[in-house]
Motif scaffolding. Structure first.
Motif, mmCIF file in Angstrom:
data_model
loop_
_atom_site.group_PDB
_atom_site.id
_atom_site.type_symbol
_atom_site.label_atom_id
_atom_site.label_comp_id
_atom_site.label_asym_id
_atom_site.label_seq_id
_atom_site.Cartn_x
_atom_site.Cartn_y
_atom_site.Cartn_z
ATOM 1 N N VAL A 94 0.833 -1.207 0.000
ATOM 2 C CA VAL A 94 0.000 0.000 0.000
ATOM 3 C C VAL A 94 0.865 1.254 0.000
ATOM 4 O O VAL A 94 0.687 2.158 -0.829
ATOM 5 C CB VAL A 94 -0.946 0.021 1.220
ATOM 6 C CG1 VAL A 94 -1.680 1.360 1.312
ATOM 7 C CG2 VAL A 94 -1.957 -1.120 1.124
ATOM 8 N N TRP A 153 -3.177 7.491 5.387
ATOM 9 C CA TRP A 153 -3.665 6.119 5.378
ATOM 10 C C TRP A 153 -3.214 5.378 6.637
ATOM 11 O O TRP A 153 -3.958 4.553 7.176
ATOM 12 C CB TRP A 153 -3.164 5.383 4.137
ATOM 13 C CG TRP A 153 -3.696 3.986 4.051
ATOM 14 C CD1 TRP A 153 -4.893 3.586 3.534
ATOM 15 C CD2 TRP A 153 -3.057 2.798 4.534
ATOM 16 N NE1 TRP A 153 -5.037 2.217 3.670
ATOM 17 C CE2 TRP A 153 -3.931 1.709 4.276
ATOM 18 C CE3 TRP A 153 -1.826 2.549 5.154
ATOM 19 C CZ2 TRP A 153 -3.607 0.408 4.623
ATOM 20 C CZ3 TRP A 153 -1.508 1.240 5.499
ATOM 21 C CH2 TRP A 153 -2.389 0.181 5.237
ATOM 22 N N TRP A 160 -8.256 -1.583 2.312
ATOM 23 C CA TRP A 160 -7.211 -2.591 2.410
ATOM 24 C C TRP A 160 -7.805 -3.954 2.731
ATOM 25 O O TRP A 160 -8.943 -4.078 3.172
ATOM 26 C CB TRP A 160 -6.214 -2.209 3.514
ATOM 27 C CG TRP A 160 -6.855 -2.132 4.882
ATOM 28 C CD1 TRP A 160 -7.497 -1.066 5.424
ATOM 29 C CD2 TRP A 160 -6.964 -3.191 5.842
ATOM 30 N NE1 TRP A 160 -7.997 -1.366 6.660
ATOM 31 C CE2 TRP A 160 -7.670 -2.673 6.952
ATOM 32 C CE3 TRP A 160 -6.538 -4.518 5.877
ATOM 33 C CZ2 TRP A 160 -7.970 -3.440 8.075
ATOM 34 C CZ3 TRP A 160 -6.816 -5.283 7.000
ATOM 35 C CH2 TRP A 160 -7.528 -4.742 8.085
ATOM 36 N N PRO A 170 -4.082 -3.616 -1.359
ATOM 37 C CA PRO A 170 -5.277 -2.873 -1.800
ATOM 38 C C PRO A 170 -6.452 -3.810 -2.024
ATOM 39 O O PRO A 170 -6.304 -4.916 -2.524
ATOM 40 C CB PRO A 170 -4.820 -2.226 -3.109
ATOM 41 C CG PRO A 170 -3.335 -2.219 -3.042
ATOM 42 C CD PRO A 170 -2.944 -3.424 -2.267
ATOM 43 N N TRP A 174 -8.189 2.171 -5.598
ATOM 44 C CA TRP A 174 -7.129 2.945 -4.954
ATOM 45 C C TRP A 174 -7.659 4.284 -4.442
ATOM 46 O O TRP A 174 -7.032 4.914 -3.583
ATOM 47 C CB TRP A 174 -5.988 3.189 -5.943
ATOM 48 C CG TRP A 174 -4.968 2.098 -5.914
ATOM 49 C CD1 TRP A 174 -4.905 1.007 -6.733
ATOM 50 C CD2 TRP A 174 -3.862 1.981 -5.020
ATOM 51 N NE1 TRP A 174 -3.835 0.227 -6.398
ATOM 52 C CE2 TRP A 174 -3.175 0.792 -5.363
ATOM 53 C CE3 TRP A 174 -3.394 2.770 -3.970
ATOM 54 C CZ2 TRP A 174 -2.031 0.372 -4.674
ATOM 55 C CZ3 TRP A 174 -2.250 2.349 -3.284
ATOM 56 C CH2 TRP A 174 -1.593 1.164 -3.636
ATOM 57 N N ILE A 177 -7.992 4.272 -0.811
ATOM 58 C CA ILE A 177 -6.729 4.356 -0.085
ATOM 59 C C ILE A 177 -6.198 5.784 -0.113
ATOM 60 O O ILE A 177 -5.821 6.345 0.919
ATOM 61 C CB ILE A 177 -5.699 3.383 -0.682
ATOM 62 C CG1 ILE A 177 -6.147 1.941 -0.457
ATOM 63 C CG2 ILE A 177 -4.317 3.623 -0.091
ATOM 64 C CD1 ILE A 177 -5.260 0.912 -1.129
#
Length: 479
Positions: A94, A153, A160, A170, A174, A177
């Motif tokens: 990540v 994050w 996640w 992930p 995205w 995130i």
């Protein structure tokens, strides 16, 4: 304390030390890059050479600050592999791409146009040079975007999943995130802090020269622009900080409890503890100075709203209260002092005394480094308040450290301290020397800087009549 606990403590101290040094330079260069873009844009629009001279004056300072920020940032990245290898392994799927996006977009953009910005004014057209300046400014903001997305994050992890080997990966888009719940608030709050930091430095430099009797057009212009920024942006930052605090209360309530110093729960309205001595062992704040119900009003916008305390949280889930309590108060106090400086400058401007009130100039000079202190205090509040987790509620800090012996970590920490204080102190001293000279009416760009007229420095040319120290009509109107 066991060797593993000592190694963990030293690793945390080392990262805190290096990131504190690093954070100072981006906080300055982000704001200064945008300021340079504004100066060059005003010069192209108005043709006023004062803006061009200020651009060249601050461009040299920006180049040094930018270089020191890059060097200090590179050192930090190595610590992920040396001191925090477990974190790198678990969170790499990540965090790694987010850091890579920062390099591929922001850093390449800055590096690609920085040379044109620094040395190209006499070699390329005005339009292309201004475009390069804008790209450097955009690059610094993009860098803040990606770095804060990664850090946010870790504060409020979303989007996640855990794979078979215990790594965060992930899950889905995205977007979840990157735009995690705390990211928008932290991005705006941090960028505004960078702008205020730069404004205070510029205002402090202008105040220094005004106090020295260097009442030059460039000095007046930089001081006026800095005071406008403080007057307009400081109140905005306070409002943004309030929204950020409410977001933190929603997602990281333990952090806010530590910031407020609330060990007890208050079912009918919580007081605001202005000052006191937090005691985590006794679970109280000694010698506290309180304002009844004000904490409930700030946190929940109601005088009698209930507020929970740290006693509702297990001891091993609580952050270090004393550090968070005081770092938060340092940040807030400096924020209100910035607001006071901006309001004072508005009063002086209204009375046409902006360049004459020496007490205002002394206050602006004292406040020059306040932005750096405030951003470090804010970082301490954010990062220490997240403890005992490195990824909030998911990965504890003690489980993210590399399996190193304490002598290895202490040796690298000592080396960092020696090198940092030697190298960066020298760079800071040089920046202060550049600031000690006022912007003169024919400020050279960096490529021309070594060329001087037979032993006459810019400062000497001004002092010996090279420029009229009297303001022109536009400067009088500005008063």
């Amino acid at each position: 304390m066991t060797d593993a606990e000592t190694a963990l403590l030293l690793a945390r101290i080392q990262f805190a030390f290096t990131i504190s040094f690093h954070f100072i330079f981006p906080a300055f260069s982000i704001g200064l890059a945008s300021y340079l873009a504004v100066l060059e844009g005003l010069w192209l629009r108005t043709g006023d050479s004062v803006y061009l001279n200020l651009f060249r004056y601050w461009m040299k300072i920006f180049a040094i600050a930018f270089a020191m920020g890059v060097v200090s940032g590179i050192v930090m990245s190595y610590q992920f592999g040396t001191n925090w290898s477990v974190f790198s392994d678990k969170a790499g799927p990540v965090i790694g791409p987010l850091m890579a996006y920062e390099v591929l977009t922001a850093f390449f953009l800055e590096a690609g146009f920085l040379g044109v910005m620094l040395f190209g004014m006499s070699r390329v057209g005005k339009g292309l040079h201004y475009f390069a300046t804008l790209m450097v400014a955009v690059g610094t903001l993009l860098s803040a975007f990606w770095i804060l997305s990664a850090n946010s994050w870790m504060q409020t992890p979303t989007g996640w999943a855990m794979n078979d080997v215990g790594q965060f990966v992930p899950a889905g888009s995205w977007i979840d995130i990157i735009f995690n719940p705390s990211f928008p608030y932290r991005l705006v709050h941090t960028v505004i802090a960078a702008f205020l930091t730069t404004a205070l430095v510029v205002g402090g430099v202008g105040a220094w020269h005004l106090l020295k009797g260097r009442d030059l057009p460039g000095v007046r212009k930089m001081f006026s622009m800095a005071m406008w920024m403080a007057a307009v942006v400081a109140p905005i930052q306070i409002v943004v900080g309030d929204f950020h605090g409410l977001n933190t209360l929603e997602h990281q309530p333990q952090k806010v409890m530590a910031m407020e110093g609330h060990f007890e729960s208050y079912p009918n309205g919580a007081p605001l503890i202005l000052f006191g001595i937090p005691d985590s062992q006794a679970e109280t704040v000694h010698a506290s100075v309180e304002v009844p119900y004000l904490s409930s009003l700030i946190l929940h916008h109601g005088l009698y709203e209930p507020v929970e305390g740290l006693k509702t949280v297990p001891r091993d889930e609580r952050p270090p209260v004393g550090i968070v309590f005081w770092s938060f108060r340092v940040m807030v106090a400096l924020g209100f002092l910035m607001l006071g400086l901006g309001l004072w400058s508005l009063l002086a401007r209204a009375r046409r005394r902006l360049y004459d009130w020496r007490r205002l100039h002394r206050f602006a000079l004292i406040m020059g480094p306040a932005g750096f202190v405030a951003v470090i205090a804010g970082w301490v509040t954010t990062e220490v308040g997240r403890q005992p987790y490195v990824i909030y509620n998911l990965l504890r800090t003690e489980d993210a450290v590399s399996p190193l012996a304490s002598p290895a970590v202490s040796a690298s920490l000592i080396a960092f301290v020696i090198v940092y204080f030697t190298v960066f102190a020298a760079g800071t001293v040089y920046i202060l020397k550049l600031m000690a000279h006022p912007p003169h009416p024919a400020e050279p760009e960096p490529a021309e800087a070594p060329i001087r007229t037979a032993g006459i420095t810019p400062a000497a040319s001004v002092e010996h009549g090279g420029a009229n120290p009297r303001p022109d009509r536009s400067e009088e109107a500005e008063r």
